[in-house]
Design an enzyme around this catalytic site. Structure first.
Site, short mmCIF file in Angstrom:
data_model
loop_
_atom_site.label_atom_id
_atom_site.label_comp_id
_atom_site.label_asym_id
_atom_site.label_seq_id
_atom_site.Cartn_x
_atom_site.Cartn_y
_atom_site.Cartn_z
N CYS A 114 -12.49 -14.22 1.51
CA CYS A 114 -13.74 -13.59 1.07
C CYS A 114 -14.43 -14.37 -0.04
O CYS A 114 -15.64 -14.25 -0.22
CB CYS A 114 -13.44 -12.17 0.59
SG CYS A 114 -12.63 -11.21 1.87
N HIS A 259 -19.75 -9.97 -2.51
CA HIS A 259 -19.09 -10.04 -1.20
C HIS A 259 -19.03 -8.63 -0.65
O HIS A 259 -18.67 -7.69 -1.36
CB HIS A 259 -17.68 -10.62 -1.35
CG HIS A 259 -16.79 -10.28 -0.20
ND1 HIS A 259 -17.13 -10.56 1.10
CD2 HIS A 259 -15.59 -9.64 -0.14
CE1 HIS A 259 -16.18 -10.12 1.91
NE2 HIS A 259 -15.24 -9.56 1.19
N ASN A 289 -17.32 -5.98 7.11
CA ASN A 289 -16.87 -7.04 6.20
C ASN A 289 -16.70 -8.33 7.01
O ASN A 289 -15.78 -8.42 7.84
CB ASN A 289 -15.55 -6.60 5.55
CG ASN A 289 -14.97 -7.64 4.60
OD1 ASN A 289 -15.22 -8.83 4.73
ND2 ASN A 289 -14.18 -7.17 3.64
N1 ACO Z 1 -9.30 6.17 10.43
C1 ACO Z 1 -8.64 7.30 10.12
N2 ACO Z 1 -7.54 7.31 9.35
C2 ACO Z 1 -7.09 6.12 8.90
C3 ACO Z 1 -7.74 4.90 9.19
C4 ACO Z 1 -8.88 4.97 10.00
N3 ACO Z 1 -9.57 3.88 10.35
N4 ACO Z 1 -7.07 3.91 8.59
C5 ACO Z 1 -6.05 4.45 7.94
N5 ACO Z 1 -6.06 5.80 8.11
C6 ACO Z 1 -5.13 6.79 7.59
C7 ACO Z 1 -3.80 6.18 7.21
O1 ACO Z 1 -2.97 6.06 8.32
C8 ACO Z 1 -3.31 7.18 6.20
O2 ACO Z 1 -2.75 8.28 6.91
P1 ACO Z 1 -1.43 9.01 6.37
O3 ACO Z 1 -1.83 9.56 5.02
O4 ACO Z 1 -1.18 10.02 7.40
O5 ACO Z 1 -0.40 7.93 6.27
C9 ACO Z 1 -4.57 7.68 5.51
O6 ACO Z 1 -5.65 7.32 6.38
C10 ACO Z 1 -4.79 7.04 4.18
O7 ACO Z 1 -4.56 5.62 4.29
P2 ACO Z 1 -4.76 4.63 3.14
O8 ACO Z 1 -4.51 3.24 3.58
O9 ACO Z 1 -4.04 5.17 1.93
O10 ACO Z 1 -6.32 4.81 2.96
P3 ACO Z 1 -7.16 4.66 1.68
O11 ACO Z 1 -7.66 5.99 1.29
O12 ACO Z 1 -6.49 3.80 0.65
O13 ACO Z 1 -8.37 3.84 2.28
C11 ACO Z 1 -9.14 1.57 2.30
C12 ACO Z 1 -8.16 2.57 2.88
C13 ACO Z 1 -10.54 2.00 2.72
C14 ACO Z 1 -8.86 0.20 2.87
C15 ACO Z 1 -8.99 1.61 0.80
O14 ACO Z 1 -7.66 1.36 0.42
C16 ACO Z 1 -9.86 0.65 0.12
O15 ACO Z 1 -11.02 0.89 -0.07
N6 ACO Z 1 -9.28 -0.51 -0.26
C17 ACO Z 1 -10.02 -1.60 -0.79
C18 ACO Z 1 -9.72 -2.78 0.02
C19 ACO Z 1 -10.78 -3.13 0.98
O16 ACO Z 1 -11.89 -2.66 0.96
N7 ACO Z 1 -10.40 -4.03 1.83
C20 ACO Z 1 -11.28 -4.51 2.81
C21 ACO Z 1 -11.82 -5.76 2.41
S1 ACO Z 1 -10.72 -6.93 1.79
C22 ACO Z 1 -11.76 -7.84 0.95
O17 ACO Z 1 -12.78 -8.19 1.46
C23 ACO Z 1 -11.47 -8.11 -0.42
#
Ligand code: ACO
Length: 332
Positions: A114, A259, A289
């Site tokens: 990224c 980004h 992304n």
């Molecule tokens: N749809 C529905 N449910 C989902 C999905 C989906 N696409 N993906 C995961 N889940 C579920 C998981 O299985 C989990 O279920 P469980 O509680 O039964 O185990 C639940 O949702 C929560 O999962 P988490 O991974 O804890 O989700 P979180 O609330 O942390 O959100 C996210 C994930 C959006 C990636 C978040 O962690 C975040 O914003 N992270 C920042 C990183 C990021 O944005 N990365 C992408 C770019 S990387 C970069 O460019 C730097």
């Protein structure tokens, strides 16, 4: 003093739009979850029959050249940021050079995820400042849709990453131009966001054809909460580093182009910096992304919409796999 200036910007995204509703038919997810967590409403996926990383980059380049009133023949060097090259090797830089019909100019690939575009911009900036080249093409292009797992197993990353390309043409100028670039990494967190295979650290046996379909191949592993926690800190640090290095304050920024990792990350930075909506550019809602392509696509669109004007101070900032993070401050 010789500075480098961006004289043209271009972008290309594939035609196929994939909405959150369409993803919901492929895996157990829904529009509400994706929108709330990431801000993404739709993204573009390539047509494998016609799109490659290099030919999307060529389309973005041609738009940038046209806007700069230059032609392919003016390009003296290519810096290509991608983590999804068309081949394992050689890099996509040489494929773009071939695609543009350029015979023997140098082409360099940058693999900083990224942050890749800002790293590439920084490399090009040094070459221009040193006098080595007069016209450099900097691109960021990615095809991620062919590597994602479009089933419930891959849903945590499949809904986020997508395809596209962006390009910038740099030339020397007596006035800035690029005021500064700052580049950082912390490899202690390499495995928090990575693709393990095909990796050369595997044994010969592990790399045999029958192992190729192993679930680690091309699978993006992401510790979402760790990425979020580090991203918000590093984004702020590296933006402040750029401002301090130039004796500027956050009020001096005309437009912040972060980004496009996740809308929640951008909104967190916007809030911390108390920036009005008019001073930050986001298009992740429409494109997802696109890793190294996200900043040049966003800049190209912002410029076309009249949101980047002469004399403006543009701040680019990125954070991603590595971890790596970077910023660039530009006087337009
Ligand atoms: N749809 C529905 N449910 C989902 C999905 C989906 N696409 N993906 C995961 N889940 C579920 C998981 O299985 C989990 O279920 P469980 O509680 O039964 O185990 C639940 O949702 C929560 O999962 P988490 O991974 O804890 O989700 P979180 O609330 O942390 O959100 C996210 C994930 C959006 C990636 C978040 O962690 C975040 O914003 N992270 C920042 C990183 C990021 O944005 N990365 C992408 C770019 S990387 C970069 O460019 C730097």
């Amino acid at each position: 003093m010789r500075y480098s200036k961006i004289v043209g910007l271009g972008h290309h995204v594939p035609e196929t739009v994939v909405t959150n509703e369409q993803l919901s038919a492929m895996m157990d997810t829904n529009d509400e979850w994706i929108t709330e967590r990431t801000g993404i409403k739709e993204r573009r996926w390539i047509d494998p029959a016609k799109d490659t990383v290099a030919n999307m980059a060529a389309k973005a380049t041609r738009m940038a050249l046209e806007r700069a009133k230059l032609t392919e023949k003016d390009i003296e060097f290519i810096v290509f940021a991608t983590i999804t090259p068309d081949y394992f090797f050689p890099g996509s830089g040489v494929l773009l050079q071939r695609e543009l019909g350029l015979e023997s100019i140098g082409a360099l690939d940058i693999r900083n995820a990224c942050s890749g575009f800002i790293y590439a911009l920084s490399v090009a900036d040094q070459f221009i400042k040193s006098g080595m080249y007069k016209t450099i093409l900097v691109v960021g292009a990615e095809i991620q849709s062919t590597a994602i797992d479009p089933t419930t197993r891959g849903r945590n990353t499949a809904v986020i990453f997508a395809d596209g390309a962006g390009a910038a043409i740099l030339q020397p100028n007596e006035k800035p131009g690029i005021l500064s670039t700052h580049l950082h990494s912390d490899g202690r967190f390499a495995e928090e966001l990575y693709v393990r295979d095909p990796g050369s650290s595997r044994t010969r046996e592990e790399r045999q054809p029958e192992q190729i379909l192993d679930t680690t191949h091309f699978k993006v592993v992401m510790n979402g909460s760790q990425v979020f926690k580090h991203a918000v800190v590093r984004f702020m640090e590296v933006i402040n580093e750029a401002l301090n290095a130039n004796g500027m304050k956050k009020e001096d920024i005309s437009l912040l182009v972060p980004h496009q990792a996740n809308l929640r990350i951008s909104q967190f930075i916007q809030q911390k910096m108390e920036l009005p909506d008019s001073k930050i550019y986001n298009n992740i809602m429409r494109y997802g992304n696109t890793t190294a392509a996200s900043i040049p696509i966003a800049m190209s669109e912002a410029w076309a919409e009249g949101r980047i004007k002469e004399n403006d101070v543009i701040c680019l900032a990125a954070f991603g796999s590595g971890f790596t993070w970077a910023s660039a401050l530009i006087r337009w």
